[in-house]
Write an enzyme that holds these catalytic residues in place. Sequence first.
Site, mmCIF file in Angstrom:
data_model
loop_
_atom_site.group_PDB
_atom_site.id
_atom_site.type_symbol
_atom_site.label_atom_id
_atom_site.label_comp_id
_atom_site.label_asym_id
_atom_site.label_seq_id
_atom_site.Cartn_x
_atom_site.Cartn_y
_atom_site.Cartn_z
ATOM 1 N N HIS A 261 44.459 12.946 -15.272
ATOM 2 C CA HIS A 261 45.781 13.460 -14.670
ATOM 3 C C HIS A 261 45.824 14.746 -14.496
ATOM 4 O O HIS A 261 45.190 15.576 -15.236
ATOM 5 C CB HIS A 261 46.847 12.799 -15.420
ATOM 6 C CG HIS A 261 47.083 11.317 -15.228
ATOM 7 N ND1 HIS A 261 48.169 10.560 -15.791
ATOM 8 C CD2 HIS A 261 46.357 10.418 -14.547
ATOM 9 C CE1 HIS A 261 47.896 9.215 -15.436
ATOM 10 N NE2 HIS A 261 47.133 9.043 -14.717
ATOM 11 N N GLU A 263 48.544 16.953 -15.762
ATOM 12 C CA GLU A 263 48.921 17.687 -16.764
ATOM 13 C C GLU A 263 47.586 17.618 -17.832
ATOM 14 O O GLU A 263 47.233 18.640 -18.500
ATOM 15 C CB GLU A 263 50.074 16.838 -17.588
ATOM 16 C CG GLU A 263 51.115 16.592 -16.576
ATOM 17 C CD GLU A 263 51.265 15.298 -15.940
ATOM 18 O OE1 GLU A 263 52.413 15.024 -15.526
ATOM 19 O OE2 GLU A 263 50.216 14.770 -15.653
ATOM 20 N N CYS A 289 52.845 10.825 -17.565
ATOM 21 C CA CYS A 289 52.615 9.397 -18.464
ATOM 22 C C CYS A 289 52.371 9.300 -20.029
ATOM 23 O O CYS A 289 52.769 10.617 -20.294
ATOM 24 C CB CYS A 289 51.209 8.859 -17.753
ATOM 25 S SG CYS A 289 49.870 9.455 -18.159
ATOM 26 N N CYS A 292 49.367 11.323 -21.149
ATOM 27 C CA CYS A 292 49.559 12.871 -21.173
ATOM 28 C C CYS A 292 50.740 13.537 -21.929
ATOM 29 O O CYS A 292 50.746 14.715 -22.890
ATOM 30 C CB CYS A 292 49.799 13.197 -19.497
ATOM 31 S SG CYS A 292 48.591 13.160 -18.582
#
Length: 334
Positions: A261, A263, A289, A292
């Site tokens: 992801h 992040e 999410c 993360c």
Amino acid sequence: MILGVSGPYGAGKGEAIAFLRERSFYALSLSDVIRDELRLRGEAETRERMIETGNAMRAAGGPAALAERLLSQLLPDRNYVIDSIRHPAEVEALRRAGSGFRLLWVDADEATRVERLRRRGRGGDPVTLDALRRLEGRELASDDPAGQQLLAVRELADFHVRNDADLAALHGVLQGVLARCLHFERPGWDEYFMRIARMVASRSNCVKRKVGAVIVRDRRIISTGYNGTPRGTRNCNEGGCPRCNSFAQGGTRLDECLCSHGEENALTQAAYHGVSVRGAGLYSTFCPCLTCTKMIINAGIEEVVFDADYPLGKVSLALLHEAGVVVRQIALSS
């Protein structure tokens, strides 16, 4: 800053534009749009044909057609001066291009203008007062919505610049105009960093969703990341992630997803380069999410600012609040 310049023949519009060009303004002209059209048609440029073609282009594409064609050439990091504005719809189109647009109406008395035109000696210029009035008559106002309407343009001017004296006087007035135009809008820090995060997201190779993240400390970017497959592996858009490439239903087959992801990549990029993120803030185009979120908390991030909601974001937000991380949502308009 975008400055438009309009006014009658011989008023000194060219001198005003030259003054601004010497001060790093990029000069553009709506007349150049007409000239380009004449070149495409293989027709010679004359004053009459310029007027007729401009009117025809406005009739076909709307009264703002010339300005709308020119808008595609404007870049946000430059100052512009735009000449040959002859219709109020062109003024409105340029105003919509940005809050920095200001219209200058440059004028001088008729006798002064005739003398200037005579000295200029350009073919087709009127050199008598009667000739000047006849030529300007069709440009000052028109019953045709596509025709030139200089008087209506004059009424929309932000600054009325008199040019009856010498160049030094004109330059002094223009310098004053610039001083009054120095105040303009610029994005706040949240919008600034979030728009950068959006640009970061454009580098994503994920076929399902593009996410960008920016880590900031003391208003300085220390790391960025976008979602996609790990370093050295096949990109998601090249078939690298089976889950994304089969467009799996949201929340399913997560064990097959090979994409990191945005992040996550921002945090690991900082670690890869030995940069501490403790005490920093993180801007993300989506709410993080849960995975993360746990990384964000344990890395010492103190604030998370996000734009769009994530389908499974409620648990993430609750955990961030419990951990004492400041969370803010800002929604950019475009």
